[in-house]
Structure formats: structure tokens, C-alpha cells
Motif scaffolding. Structure first.
Motif, short mmCIF file in Angstrom:
data_model
loop_
_atom_site.label_atom_id
_atom_site.label_comp_id
_atom_site.label_asym_id
_atom_site.label_seq_id
_atom_site.Cartn_x
_atom_site.Cartn_y
_atom_site.Cartn_z
N GLY A 49 63.20 44.45 42.69
CA GLY A 49 62.40 43.27 43.03
C GLY A 49 62.38 43.10 44.54
O GLY A 49 63.40 43.29 45.21
N TYR A 50 61.21 42.75 45.10
CA TYR A 50 61.14 42.55 46.56
C TYR A 50 60.31 41.32 46.87
O TYR A 50 59.25 41.10 46.27
CB TYR A 50 60.56 43.78 47.27
N ILE A 62 53.53 45.20 49.88
CA ILE A 62 53.31 46.63 49.63
C ILE A 62 53.53 47.46 50.89
O ILE A 62 54.06 48.57 50.82
CB ILE A 62 51.91 46.88 49.00
N SER A 63 53.15 46.92 52.05
CA SER A 63 53.38 47.69 53.28
C SER A 63 54.87 47.85 53.54
O SER A 63 55.33 48.92 53.97
CB SER A 63 52.72 47.00 54.48
N MET A 64 55.63 46.79 53.31
CA MET A 64 57.07 46.89 53.53
C MET A 64 57.73 47.80 52.49
O MET A 64 58.64 48.57 52.80
CB MET A 64 57.72 45.51 53.52
N ARG A 74 59.55 46.47 40.19
CA ARG A 74 58.83 45.97 39.02
C ARG A 74 58.59 44.46 39.10
O ARG A 74 58.00 43.88 38.20
CB ARG A 74 59.53 46.36 37.73
N TYR A 75 59.05 43.81 40.18
CA TYR A 75 58.74 42.39 40.36
C TYR A 75 58.60 42.12 41.86
O TYR A 75 59.52 42.39 42.63
CB TYR A 75 59.82 41.49 39.76
N MET A 76 57.46 41.58 42.27
CA MET A 76 57.18 41.35 43.68
C MET A 76 56.57 39.97 43.86
O MET A 76 55.86 39.48 42.99
CB MET A 76 56.19 42.41 44.23
N ASP A 77 56.85 39.36 45.01
CA ASP A 77 56.41 37.99 45.24
C ASP A 77 56.30 37.80 46.75
O ASP A 77 57.27 38.03 47.47
CB ASP A 77 57.45 37.03 44.64
N ALA A 96 63.11 35.17 37.97
CA ALA A 96 62.66 36.48 37.48
C ALA A 96 63.82 37.24 36.84
O ALA A 96 63.66 37.89 35.80
CB ALA A 96 62.05 37.29 38.62
N ILE A 97 64.99 37.16 37.47
CA ILE A 97 66.17 37.83 36.91
C ILE A 97 66.55 37.20 35.57
O ILE A 97 66.85 37.88 34.59
CB ILE A 97 67.34 37.79 37.93
#
Lengths: 389, 142
Positions: A49-50, A62-64, A74-77, A96-97
Motif C-alpha cells: 500500500g502506498y 504512480i510516479s513515486m 494493491r492499495y493506493m491513495d 484499508a488494513i
């Protein structure tokens, strides 16, 4: 569903630099992410997750992810809530966790306003453009926070000397921090005799301008239990926004009046249970108003609350920002959220700097104000406890 | 009707005019300050937009405000970077209009020391040179 006890802060890292002319913005993000993962005993390969805000380089997360080689996400915010963003991110990561969407979430913040350009901020056509801000000589945030400070003084008798006590406490703490940007202890007289920037706020009422950044790692209870380092339990969080409300503008309170009760309710604790607070301290007035709005004193009593060293660690009634905070230590990318989380983790691990560790620190509160006390804002409040709490 | 002035001591930035605000900015060139009035709930709101932020009706009209009000809060801006630097010190303020809404603005035409919370003010318009005029306020006798 509650997040109480469902996620833990397993790693935290603050970049030691305050002027980083030779580091790219993306590089600072990567440095602090590696630092936080190493602190947790995890690697980039473990991260699924990021979370980042508008301070991230490039096209959001996405760039990072591309730069750092995060290939298992599988989880991004990319929730953007100003300087409060990382507190939102930790809250969202915990949810999310708890929902099983990820198990190792990385949150980063970085910026280089001292030596580079700052990405992010509002777009060119925000709806309120033309009716506030740039039209009337608002450059940065000092003058609009000054509007709130002036009204607070008018309604409650708050004084510049009381506001100065907050800066004094921050500089006392920073004098124990070898990485702090300001290491000289200031007096109330030093603060009120510093130049007025936008009255009633003086230069010393403002936070520092620094390059740098920080990151934290949020993990599931199972992963926290498997790691050698002490983790910090997430007990509760609350979010809220305060709008300008069609011109019924009231500058005497912030949206912390709504975010804090939500966080306390989820955590099952009260302000009287809190041993340490990290409060985003963009300006002295921000801290004073948050102390009221978070429930540590009655509205209008903030000025009297901060007198007589109440905020000074380790023995004040309510030690705050023991790293020196944004007022004296670090304010990377003009954003105070991540350093607030990091110092709370240090306190709950008994790893604060010598001289400012709060004895038997069991419960910490972290609060971020993202936006502007003079217009509209976002609030995030988080309650943290020791791993075994 | 007040006249639109060209003698501003402060920078006069131009707004980005959009369909929400074209009528509002056109009126400023005639020295008229418009505020949104909801035809459903009757409330006045600021800043101009076609939805009422109180009852969420889109049945709203722009009506002419009196242009009078009082200072709700203010700051004397003394140090600032960029094009406003040479205008400092200047007064940033919220003015509470007689109709109720509070709007951000500047208080002009007076020594900065003369401004206080509660002081009565009236609107003055300053030409942006780009098809709009910016409302600021000046102190008046009570």
C-alpha cells in the motif's frame, strides 16, 4: 467497523537534512521511505500500500511507485489535504488494513521550499478565485492566520505574549534536537520583539522553512507482532472539514472541534488521558486554537492554558511537539503532518531526545490542520498508544 | 452609484471570469456590489455562485448589496514577497456586509493604524483593466 487496534505504526523516519539543494524531490521521498522501512525491519518488496499527497513528484502515487520500484501495490491513495495529508493517509491506511486491502502501507511526504520549487497547491481555476487570496494581497498563509489571531484576541483577550509562550516551548524542545533548524532558545521578549510580518503575527510566530521530509509505515497486527521493533497502536482517528459557509465566516474555531471527538470516541479515551500531543504548528495561533478545539481547555482559554510552561516537556501539563515542531525543528515542503506522526511514534517508543522524553508516555494525540484558519480547512486527529496498550 | 477608480495604491489583480461570476463582475464596472440571494430560503451568501450553500437550491439571484458594512477582523500586512511588497503596509480584512455575509477584502484610503474591528466601512471599486473592478472598502463615519 473501527480501526482501533487493527493497525500499527511499525516504522518512522525523518530526513535529517533541512537544506537539500542536491537532492531531487523524488529522491527525498525515496530516502525517507527507505528509512521508515528500515526502521520497521521491512523492505520495499513488503510494501503493498502506498499513500502520498500533492507534494509527491510527478503524477501522484504512480510516479513515486515507478521511481522507487514499488511493484507489489494493491492499495493506493493520493488524498490531498494540505499539511494534514499524512494523518489522513495513516487513517486511511489503517482502514484499508482493517478491511484486508493491504498489510504494509507506506506514507511519505517531502518538499524543498528552501532550495527548489514546490509542486502541488491549488489549480488555476478554483471556484473562490477572484473573491479572496491573491486578489487582496494574501501571499503565503501568515496574513490569513493573522486574521484569525486578531479576532481571537478581540473576542477572548488573547495576547501576543501568550502566543509567544508557544514558540518559546518549541525552541526549548528544539535545543535538545541536533537536527533542528532553530536551536537557539527564545524568550517571550525575543518573539514579540521580532518583526511584525502581518500583525498581530511576528516573524517568530511563524514556522521555519525547510527542505526535507519523512515517512511512516503502517502494518497489520500480525506483521507488527512479527517485527523486532516496538510498534505504536492506532487507537482512533477523526476527520472533518470547515467550509467558509456562504460568508457566515467565523474565524474563532477550526474543524478540530469535529475531528477530535470522532477520534476520542473511536479510541475510547478523553483529553485527560493524553500524555503527549503533536499539533501541527504552522503558526503559534494554530496551536493555541487547536488546544481549545481538541478539548484540552475551554474556548477562549488557550492563552491562559499555555502560560507558565504548560507545553514544555517533560513535566508541563501537556508536553507538545518535543522535536521542536514546525516552529523550530522542521516544516518540510510547508507541510507539518508527517513530522507530527514521527515525533509521536518516538514518544511512545521512549525514543524522544534526551531531556524531552515524557515519562511513562502511554497515549499520544496527533493533529493536523490542512488549509487555512482564515478561510477553509481540513482537520485530521489521531490517537495513538503503545504497542501493548 | 460609485465610480470605478483607477488610483489604487495597491495592486489590482484581475479575476478569472467564468459563467458563475460573469454577471457579478460586469456589475463591478458600474460600481455595483452584487451578492447571491436564494429565492427558496431567502438567505444571502458569498461568494457568488448559482447554488445556495445553505439550502442547496439552484433558484438564486444576484441582488445589489448596499455596499456598507463593518470590519469583522483585519491584519496589517507589513512584510510580503513579490509584487505586493512595495504596497506594504496594507490592510487585509473581512468585512461583514449589512446583508450578513462576510467577505475578504482590503481597507484602503486611510493610515493603517486607523482600522479597528467594528469600524463602519463602504465599498469602493478599482479597475483591473481587464473588464472587471475589484471591491475594496474605506472607513466612513458611523
Amino acid at each position: 467497523m473501527s480501526i482501533n487496534g487493527r493497525a500499527f505504526l511499525a516504522g518512522a523516519f525523518e530526513h535529517p537534512g533541512r537544506e537539500l539543494p542536491n537532492d531531487s524531490l523524488a529522491q527525498i521521498h525515496a530516502t525517507v521511505c527507505l528509512g521508515a522501512l528500515a526502521d520497521a525491519g521491512l523492505t520495499m518488496e513488503d510494501v503493498d500500500g502506498y499513500f502520498c499527497g500533492n507534494d509527491a513528484a510527478g503524477a501522484g502515487w504512480i510516479s513515486m511507485a515507478d521511481y522507487m520500484g514499488l511493484r507489489n501495490l494493491r492499495y493506493m491513495d493520493a488524498t490531498e489535504s494540505g499539511g494534514a495529508s499524512p494523518i489522513y493517509h495513516v487513517s486511511h491506511a489503517a482502514a484499508a488494513i482493517a478491511a484486508g486491502k493491504c498489510s504494509v502501507a507506506l506514507v511519505s511526504l517531502a518538499g524543498k521550499p528552501r532550495t527548489g520549487i514546490q509542486p502541488g497547491g491549488g489549480g488555476p481555476v478554483v471556484p473562490e478565485d477572484g473573491f479572496e487570496g491573491r486578489m487582496y494581497g494574501v501571499v503565503g498563509s501568515t496574513s490569513t492566520y493573522a486574521l484569525a489571531a486578531r479576532r481571537h484576541m478581540y473576542e477572548y483577550g488573547t495576547t501576543s505574549e501568550q502566543l509567544a509562550e508557544i514558540k518559546v516551548a518549541a525552541t526549548i524542545h528544539a535545543s535538545h534536537n541536533p537536527n533542528a533548524f532553530l536551536r537557539k532558545v527564545l524568550t517571550v521578549e525575543d518573539v514579540v520583539n521580532s518583526p511584525l510580518i502581518a500583525d498581530p503575527l511576528h516573524r517568530a510566530d511563524c514556522c521555519v522553512i525547510t527542505d526535507g521530509g519523512g515517512a511512516v509505515v503502517v502494518v497489520s497486527p500480525e506483521i507488527a507482532a512479527s517485527l523486532p521493533r516496538a510498534s505504536v497502536k492506532i487507537l482512533g482517528s477523526g476527520e472533518a472539514g470547515k467550509i467558509v459557509n456562504g460568508g457566515r465566516t467565523d474565524l474563532t474555531y477550526s474543524s478540530a472541534v469535529w475531528s477530535a471527538p470522532r477520534a476520542f470516541a473511536e479510541a475510547g479515551v478523553t483529553p485527560a488521558d493524553v500524555d503527549y500531543v503533536s499539533i501541527y504548528d504552522s503558526f503559534t495561533i494554530t496551536v493555541l486554537m487547536m488546544l481549545e478545539d481538541l478539548g484540552f481547555c475551554e474556548k477562549g482559554e488557550g492563552g491562559r492554558f499555555v502560560q507558565d510552561g504548560a507545553l514544555v516537556a517533560p513535566f508541563g501539563r501537556l508536553p507538545f511537539n518535543t522535536d521542536g515542531g514546525g516552529l523550530a525543528n522542521n516544516h518540510p515542503g510547508h507541510r507539518g503532518g508527517i513530522t507530527k506522526l514521527i515525533e509521536a511514534v518516538r514518544q511512545l517508543r521512549d525514543e524522544a531526545n534526551e531531556g524531552v522524553q515524557v515519562p511513562d508516555c502511554q497515549i499520544a494525540l496527533v493533529h493536523g490542520n490542512g488549509g487555512d484558519l482564515g478561510t477553509r480547512m481540513r482537520s485530521a486527529t489521531m490517537i495513538l498508544g503503545r504497542e501493548d496498550s | 452609484m460609485t465610480t470605478v477608480r483607477t488610483d489604487s495604491a495597491l495592486p489590482v489583480p484581475a479575476p478569472i471570469i467564468n459563467p458563475d461570476t460573469a454577471e457579478y463582475w460586469a456589475a463591478t464596472l458600474e460600481g455595483r456590489l452584487l451578492i447571491t440571494r436564494c429565492s427558496q430560503c431567502g438567505e444571502a451568501s458569498w461568494y457568488p455562485r448559482p447554488i445556495c450553500p445553505f439550502c442547496h437550491s439552484t433558484d438564486t439571484v444576484l441582488e445589489q448589496a448596499s455596499g456598507r458594512g463593518t470590519v469583522y477582523t483585519f491584519s496589517v500586512v507589513r512584510k510580503v514577497p513579490g509584487p505586493w511588497a512595495k504596497a506594504a503596509p496594507y490592510v487585509l480584512a473581512y468585512v461583514e456586509l449589512e446583508e450578513g455575509p462576510r467577505m475578504m477584502t482590503n481597507i484602503v484610503d486611510c493610515p493603517v493604524e486607523d482600522v479597528s474591528i467594528g469600524a463602519p466601512v463602504e465599498v469602493a471599486f478599482f479597475d483591473t483593466g481587464e473588464g472587471s473592478a475589484l471591491p475594496r472598502f474605506r472607513l466612513v463615519d458611523a
